[in-house]
Design an enzyme around this catalytic site. Structure first.
Site, short mmCIF file in Angstrom:
data_model
loop_
_atom_site.label_atom_id
_atom_site.label_comp_id
_atom_site.label_asym_id
_atom_site.label_seq_id
_atom_site.Cartn_x
_atom_site.Cartn_y
_atom_site.Cartn_z
N LYS A 92 -17.23 -23.70 39.52
CA LYS A 92 -17.75 -22.83 40.44
C LYS A 92 -19.44 -23.18 40.16
O LYS A 92 -20.15 -22.98 40.96
CB LYS A 92 -17.48 -21.34 40.21
CG LYS A 92 -18.13 -20.89 38.69
CD LYS A 92 -18.16 -19.22 38.83
CE LYS A 92 -18.77 -18.67 37.57
NZ LYS A 92 -18.01 -18.58 36.29
N HIS A 220 -14.89 -15.26 27.45
CA HIS A 220 -16.12 -15.66 27.91
C HIS A 220 -17.40 -14.83 27.16
O HIS A 220 -17.56 -13.48 27.46
CB HIS A 220 -16.12 -15.76 29.37
CG HIS A 220 -17.32 -16.76 29.76
ND1 HIS A 220 -18.67 -16.53 29.50
CD2 HIS A 220 -17.27 -17.76 30.53
CE1 HIS A 220 -19.21 -17.50 30.20
NE2 HIS A 220 -18.52 -18.47 30.76
N GLU A 290 -14.35 -23.77 28.76
CA GLU A 290 -14.78 -23.92 30.10
C GLU A 290 -16.10 -24.01 30.43
O GLU A 290 -16.53 -23.15 30.88
CB GLU A 290 -14.03 -22.48 30.69
CG GLU A 290 -12.60 -22.25 30.61
CD GLU A 290 -12.21 -20.67 31.16
OE1 GLU A 290 -13.10 -19.93 31.26
OE2 GLU A 290 -11.10 -20.47 31.31
N ASP A 383 -38.11 -13.02 54.63
CA ASP A 383 -38.01 -12.16 53.61
C ASP A 383 -39.08 -12.29 52.58
O ASP A 383 -38.99 -13.40 51.88
CB ASP A 383 -36.59 -12.11 53.18
CG ASP A 383 -36.23 -10.91 52.31
OD1 ASP A 383 -37.27 -10.22 51.90
OD2 ASP A 383 -35.18 -10.61 51.66
C1 LIG Z 1 -18.38 -18.86 34.96
C2 LIG Z 1 -17.38 -18.93 34.29
C3 LIG Z 1 -17.27 -20.17 33.02
C4 LIG Z 1 -18.48 -21.03 33.09
O1 LIG Z 1 -19.63 -20.38 32.46
P1 LIG Z 1 -20.86 -21.22 32.06
O2 LIG Z 1 -21.93 -20.36 31.48
O3 LIG Z 1 -21.51 -21.95 33.26
O4 LIG Z 1 -20.35 -22.26 30.99
C5 LIG Z 1 -16.50 -20.36 32.48
N1 LIG Z 1 -15.19 -19.62 32.60
C6 LIG Z 1 -15.18 -18.57 33.50
C7 LIG Z 1 -13.96 -17.50 33.51
C8 LIG Z 1 -16.40 -18.08 34.05
O5 LIG Z 1 -16.10 -16.94 34.95
#
Ligand SMILES: *Cc1c(COP(=O)(O)O)cnc(C)c1O
Length: 445
Positions: A92, A220, A290, A383
């Site tokens: 993402k 996270h 992640e 805007d």
């Molecule tokens: C957004 C997200 C990440 C990535 O986070 P960063 O701060 O960019 O490293 C990893 N895992 C999950 C579940 C997320 O929602």
């Protein structure tokens, strides 16, 4: 790509030199093409071919220069500091196809949160076993899609989701996502996701009752985390859940430490995380992460065109300041200002009728001189919220047709751009690669 090939790359002798300096891109590579030179040349070639007096609509649009070598260096830096943690890149953050291709060659996994992200990764030829569907509250049809594609690993954090998974994909490999203290992060996630520690027993017991396969714990600490202790506490909590799971008859084998890593504080974070892992997770436990922002933020530079200027003269003193209007803003690639709490720094790229080029020149930075001129910088939409910088000072005189650039624009930028007001969300990416190892993997010349 086999992991043995990745190992060979780690030993590339030039790499040690990069880690001597946190701003790796200033270091010369074999004295030939420094990353800065490569990026500068790409910027120059593009902007010098645009004449805003005669170009077609769109020709002067903003564009990125991406140095894939920087992504490669970040990967090596990860392996050096977190050898135990296998990265699953969070798509993402920047679903750029070349970034995904390079990471695929480097052997990372991928964290996806939607059908489109999973599809994109699968289409890049990546095996479903290298994907974790890390969204604790999933769309039914997406779960069926994941099941059909064999994307087994997924997260959950509540009882309703367990019933959903029982119905749609009982064979899934489940990670129980727990809540963390994310108060030190830029983007807090724990108010939305993560099971509170006083609910984990109930979740494990229901999972057992439903005959589901819980294989790990995930968390996270919040995106852009700044307190390394967040990792220490989260790993300790994960240990508690591992023990609870064992009492419920599960044998968990993997810890997922999520994302939240920033380039600026990476070594500190990695040291605390490594110590926590040594402390709480015996060596037979697999560890994955992640990371999103960490991999891509510094790899992308954006160039923006000044489409209009408004002169403001102070009546008392006659001093002039200017409002600059760019062809990109908060509804475009600078969405990171709102969604990601960023503060992108403007630099001067090219000025004047004679197209003077200032990339990476000291004089192109913002100025602290009193004789400098004050500017505010705005996006193109109607805007009033669409403001990139309230007050910056430059030694240069900036006018329509000139260009600015902003560094560290790889994370949470183009992926969340909109087309509001009819302005384009298109963004060409010019790719360069400052690492021979990455070039070889990508087959680039
Ligand atoms: C957004 C997200 C990440 C990535 O986070 P960063 O701060 O960019 O490293 C990893 N895992 C999950 C579940 C997320 O929602």
């Amino acid at each position: 790509m086999s992991s043995s090939a990745t190992e060979t790359l780690v030993t590339t002798p030039t790499l040690d030199r990069y880690f001597e300096n946190s701003k790796s891109s200033y270091i010369e590579l074999n004295g030939v093409n420094t990353p800065k030179q490569l990026i500068g040349n790409a910027l120059k070639e593009r902007v010098q071919n645009i004449d805003h007096d005669i170009c077609e609509p769109g020709d002067e649009d903003t564009f990125f220069v991406a140095d894939l070598g920087e992504v490669y260096r970040q990967h090596m830096r990860w392996k050096l500091n977190l050898p135990r943690v296998k990265p699953f890149y969070a798509v993402k953050c920047n679903p750029d196809p070349q970034v995904i291709r390079l990471l695929s060659e480097l052997g990372t996994g991928f964290d996806c949160a939607s059908k489109a992200e999973i599809e994109m990764v699968l289409k890049a030829g990546i095996d479903p076993s290298r994907i974790i569907y890390a969204q604790p509250c999933k769309t039914n049809s997406y779960v069926r899609y994941a099941a059909n594609q064999g994307v087994k690993q997924m997260t959950f954090d509540n009882t309703d989701e367990l019933h959903k998974i029982k119905k749609l994909y009982p064979g899934a490999e489940l990670y129980l996502r727990i809540c963390t203290d994310d108060s030190s992060s830029l983007c807090r996630l724990s108010m939305k996701f993560g099971a509170a520690m006083d609910t984990t027993e109930e979740l494990l017991s229901l999972a057992k009752e439903l005959g589901l396969n819980v294989v790990g714990v995930s968390f996270h600490v919040g995106s852009g985390a700044s307190d390394p202790l967040a990792f220490m506490n989260a790993v300790r909590d994960a240990r508690t859940v591992f023990d609870q799971a064992a009492d419920h008859g599960f044998s968990l084998h993997t810890l997922d430490v999520g994302g939240g890593f920033c380039s600026e504080t990476f070594e500190d974070m990695a040291a605390v995380l490594s110590a926590a892992l040594d402390n709480y997770m015996p060596s037979h436990i697999n560890v994955i992460g992640e990371p999103g922002r960490y991999y891509v933020s510094s790899a992308f530079t954006i160039a923006c065109h000044i489409i209009a200027r408004r002169t403001i003269t102070l009546p008392e003193t006659g001093i002039k300041s200017y409002m600059l209007y760019l062809n990109d803003g908060l509804y475009g690639n600078f969405s990171s200002i709102i969604f990601d709490h960023q503060n992108p720094i403007a630099h001067v790229l090219q000025t004047g009728a004679n197209q003077r080029f200032h990339y990476n020149a000291l004089s192109s930075q913002q100025s602290h001189h009193n004789e400098s001129t004050e500017y505010s910088i705005w996006g193109p939409t109607c805007d009033g919220i669409d403001r990139i910088a309230e007050s910056v000072r430059f030694d240069h005189t900036l006018d329509m047709g000139d260009w600015l650039y902003f560094e560290d624009m790889g994370a949470y930028t183009k992926c969340s751009a909109t087309r509001f007001n009819g302005f384009s969300d298109a963004h060409d990416v010019v790719y360069v690669c400052s690492e021979p190892g990455a070039k070889a993997l990508l087959g680039m010349k």
